[in-house]
Design a protein around this motif. Structure first.
Motif, short mmCIF file in Angstrom:
data_model
loop_
_atom_site.label_atom_id
_atom_site.label_comp_id
_atom_site.label_asym_id
_atom_site.label_seq_id
_atom_site.Cartn_x
_atom_site.Cartn_y
_atom_site.Cartn_z
N ASP A 178 0.90 -1.29 -0.09
CA ASP A 178 -0.16 -0.02 0.06
C ASP A 178 0.95 1.29 -0.04
O ASP A 178 0.43 2.27 -0.58
CB ASP A 178 -0.98 -0.03 1.07
CG ASP A 178 -0.40 -0.03 2.53
OD1 ASP A 178 0.77 -0.57 2.74
OD2 ASP A 178 -1.02 0.51 3.55
N MET A 179 2.04 1.18 0.56
CA MET A 179 3.03 2.39 0.71
C MET A 179 3.33 2.57 -0.67
O MET A 179 3.55 3.86 -1.02
CB MET A 179 4.18 2.10 1.52
CG MET A 179 5.07 3.24 1.57
SD MET A 179 4.48 4.86 2.11
CE MET A 179 4.44 4.51 3.86
N THR A 180 3.80 1.59 -1.42
CA THR A 180 4.20 1.51 -2.79
C THR A 180 3.22 2.42 -3.73
O THR A 180 3.61 3.25 -4.43
CB THR A 180 4.60 0.16 -3.45
OG1 THR A 180 5.67 -0.44 -2.37
CG2 THR A 180 5.23 0.31 -4.78
N ILE A 181 2.27 1.81 -3.52
CA ILE A 181 1.08 2.67 -4.44
C ILE A 181 0.87 4.05 -4.09
O ILE A 181 0.97 4.78 -4.71
CB ILE A 181 -0.47 1.86 -4.08
CG1 ILE A 181 -0.27 0.43 -4.86
CG2 ILE A 181 -1.49 2.72 -4.69
CD1 ILE A 181 -1.61 -0.38 -4.16
N GLU A 182 1.19 4.52 -2.65
CA GLU A 182 1.10 5.84 -2.28
C GLU A 182 2.06 6.60 -2.92
O GLU A 182 1.95 7.73 -3.21
CB GLU A 182 1.05 5.74 -0.91
CG GLU A 182 -0.32 5.78 0.03
CD GLU A 182 -1.38 6.82 -0.65
OE1 GLU A 182 -0.83 8.25 -0.55
OE2 GLU A 182 -2.61 6.66 -0.60
N GLN A 183 3.25 5.93 -2.81
CA GLN A 183 4.62 6.62 -3.08
C GLN A 183 4.65 6.63 -4.97
O GLN A 183 5.57 7.44 -5.33
CB GLN A 183 5.73 5.90 -2.78
CG GLN A 183 5.75 5.86 -1.36
CD GLN A 183 6.99 4.95 -0.96
OE1 GLN A 183 7.76 4.10 -1.71
NE2 GLN A 183 7.59 5.17 0.24
N ASN A 187 -0.53 7.33 -6.51
CA ASN A 187 -1.34 8.20 -5.72
C ASN A 187 -0.54 9.60 -5.69
O ASN A 187 -0.99 10.77 -5.75
CB ASN A 187 -1.58 7.76 -4.46
CG ASN A 187 -2.66 6.62 -4.48
OD1 ASN A 187 -3.23 6.37 -5.47
ND2 ASN A 187 -3.13 6.05 -3.50
N ARG A 188 0.61 9.52 -5.54
CA ARG A 188 1.39 10.66 -5.66
C ARG A 188 1.22 11.74 -6.56
O ARG A 188 1.27 12.73 -6.45
CB ARG A 188 3.05 10.26 -5.06
CG ARG A 188 4.01 11.43 -4.97
CD ARG A 188 5.46 11.11 -4.64
NE ARG A 188 6.07 12.07 -5.55
CZ ARG A 188 6.78 12.05 -6.45
NH1 ARG A 188 6.81 10.69 -6.97
NH2 ARG A 188 7.49 12.94 -7.00
N LYS A 235 -1.89 13.40 -6.57
CA LYS A 235 -2.14 14.56 -5.57
C LYS A 235 -1.32 15.78 -5.66
O LYS A 235 -1.28 16.68 -4.73
CB LYS A 235 -1.86 13.90 -4.25
CG LYS A 235 -3.00 12.76 -3.92
CD LYS A 235 -2.80 12.21 -2.60
CE LYS A 235 -3.92 10.92 -2.43
NZ LYS A 235 -3.44 10.19 -1.09
#
Length: 150
Positions: free
Chosen positions: A75-80, A83-84, A87
């Motif tokens: 999930d952190m990989t997707i955020e980084q 998703n980053r 945003k």
């Protein structure tokens, strides 16, 4: 635990964190972390195939070759990555109120994120680093102090 892809250590750490989550008065974590932990502890009997995959380290992503301590939660990989890009400046925030435009934006998000990362790499630019504000550091210090006093 996550950086090593060590599932058992991950579960042990989650169990050890539960009292601190309550001490920090984190409502959502207090509500859901014990349930998560219970589900994961029972996974060998309820979902043995999924458990064996997690035991083999498939709950993390290794983004850099040769760095054994560099795994990151999926999930952190997707955020980084994906998703980053959506945003940041020029992202979806304030982009459009038209459903069709928003849908096209999300359908192509992974391609735009990959192109942006390639451009950063070609230009030799560093990725942005997270830095906490002074207010956030003060809040963290108060929270740590509260846990130590408990």
């Amino acid at each position: 635990a996550t950086r090593e892809g060590n599932w058992q250590l991950h579960i042990d750490c989650v169990q050890a964190m539960i009292p601190y989550i309550f001490a920090y008065d984190r409502t959502n974590y207090s509500r859901y972390l014990p349930v998560y932990w219970g589900d994961m502890v029972n996974m060998p009997s309820s979902h043995p195939e999924a458990h064996s995959l997690l035991e083999s380290g498939l709950f993390t992503v290794q983004r850099s070759k040769g760095i054994t301590f560099g795994q990151v939660a999926d999930d952190m990989t997707i955020e980084q990555t994906l998703n980053r890009q959506t945003k940041t400046s020029g992202g979806i925030t304030g982009f459009s109120l038209r459903p069709g435009a928003v849908e096209r934006w999300f359908v192509t998000a992974h391609d735009r994120a990959a192109i942006t990362d390639c451009c950063f790499d070609l230009a030799g630019l560093n990725k942005r680093k997270i830095s906490y504000s002074n207010r956030k550091w003060q809040q963290n210090e108060r929270d740590i102090h509260n846990v130590i006093e408990q």
